[in-house]
Design an enzyme around this catalytic site. Structure first.
Site, mmCIF file in Angstrom:
data_model
loop_
_atom_site.group_PDB
_atom_site.id
_atom_site.type_symbol
_atom_site.label_atom_id
_atom_site.label_comp_id
_atom_site.label_asym_id
_atom_site.label_seq_id
_atom_site.Cartn_x
_atom_site.Cartn_y
_atom_site.Cartn_z
ATOM 1 N N PRO A 2 0.841 -1.203 0.000
ATOM 2 C CG PRO A 2 -0.828 -1.603 1.573
ATOM 3 C CD PRO A 2 0.489 -2.125 1.092
ATOM 4 C CD GLU A 3 3.122 3.095 -4.396
ATOM 5 O OE1 GLU A 3 3.136 4.303 -4.690
ATOM 6 O OE2 GLU A 3 3.571 2.221 -5.150
#
Length: 269
Positions: A2-3
């Site tokens: 996840p960014e």
């Protein structure tokens, strides 16, 4: 992994259910994720959650005695349950709230983290990191100054957390394409107008990703269980050998700093 947009979507998703609620109990089903889970997190029990914010890819759950610091790692996710449901194999942390809901942390790879920072103290994981990309502190002048002696590839440079936080691999490729800048350009070769363009595109790409609900990654879904929808709007990332949406040239892929990178050799100079 996840960014920043995925983490921000998680923050927005859980906040309405948690802020203002009292933590009735916190349960750990494993003693360690990426790091040991500190026993001091139990201090949250009986306290009201004042706010949930984000710094870089960390979620900060604030109470009067301190702040829980949550990182999703490679495969972590948060869910808000309407009540207790039997935990699965990878459900490692439960936060039970006064409204009857349960915040559940799931992490198959256990690369995430739950940490604790007492009131008035700053945790080491938040030290020495750069400005948030969506704030006024992230400017072309700032980047020009930071890059003046840096010959590393600009893609690697904008992904360094000590320079600016949260510009992950996907969004770095997308922003460089939008700004028409080749990812292998030395960071110190960019002129002020090029930094102005790149900073503008980084902000735009991240805002769009957040608005669309985060990129659909195999290990990420939103708090309500639905995947993000920004992946369908990616211009170059993951599209090796497909035609460039601007000129039709085949998209090139290579590794920069051991990360997959996608770009158009004609459009990006």
């Amino acid at each position: 992994m996840p960014e920043l947009p995925e983490v921000e979507v998680s923050r927005m998703g859980i906040s309405p259910h948690l802020v203002g609620q009292t933590v009735q109990s916190i349960v750990f089903r494993t003693p360690k994720l990426r790091w040991d889970i500190p026993a001091d997190l139990k201090l949250m029990e009986g306290l009201v959650i004042r706010s949930i914010s984000r710094r870089a890819k960390y979620l900060l759950i604030e109470t009067e005695k301190g702040t829980a610091i949550v990182h999703l790692g490679m495969s972590g996710s948060l869910r808000v349950l309407d009540g207790f449901i039997a935990a699965g194999k990878h459900d490692h942390v439960d936060l039970t709230l006064s409204n009857g809901k349960v915040l559940r942390y799931n992490d198959p790879r256990r690369f995430g983290a739950w940490l604790w920072s007492p009131v008035g103290e700053s945790h080491t994981v938040l030290a020495n990191i750069g400005p948030e990309p969506l704030t006024d502190a992230f400017t072309a002048d700032y980047m020009l100054e930071k890059a003046k002696s840096k010959r590393i590839a600009v893609k690697q440079f904008i992904m360094e957390n000590k320079i600016v936080v949260g510009v992950g691999n996907i969004y770095a490729s997308e922003s460089l394409f939008a700004a028409k800048i080749h990812p292998l350009r030395p960071a110190n070769s960019l002129k002020l107008d090029e930094w102005q363009s790149l900073v503008t595109e980084i902000k735009s790409v991240l805002k769009t990703a957040i608005a669309q609900g985060g990129t659909t990654l195999k290990d990420f879904a939103q708090v309500d269980g639905k995947p993000g929808y920004f992946a369908q709007e990616l211009q170059v990332y993951g599209k090796a050998k497909q035609p460039c949406p601007a000129c039709g040239e085949a998209i090139t892929d290579l590794k920069i700093g051991q990360r997959n990178t996608f770009f158009c050799s004609l459009c990006q100079k």
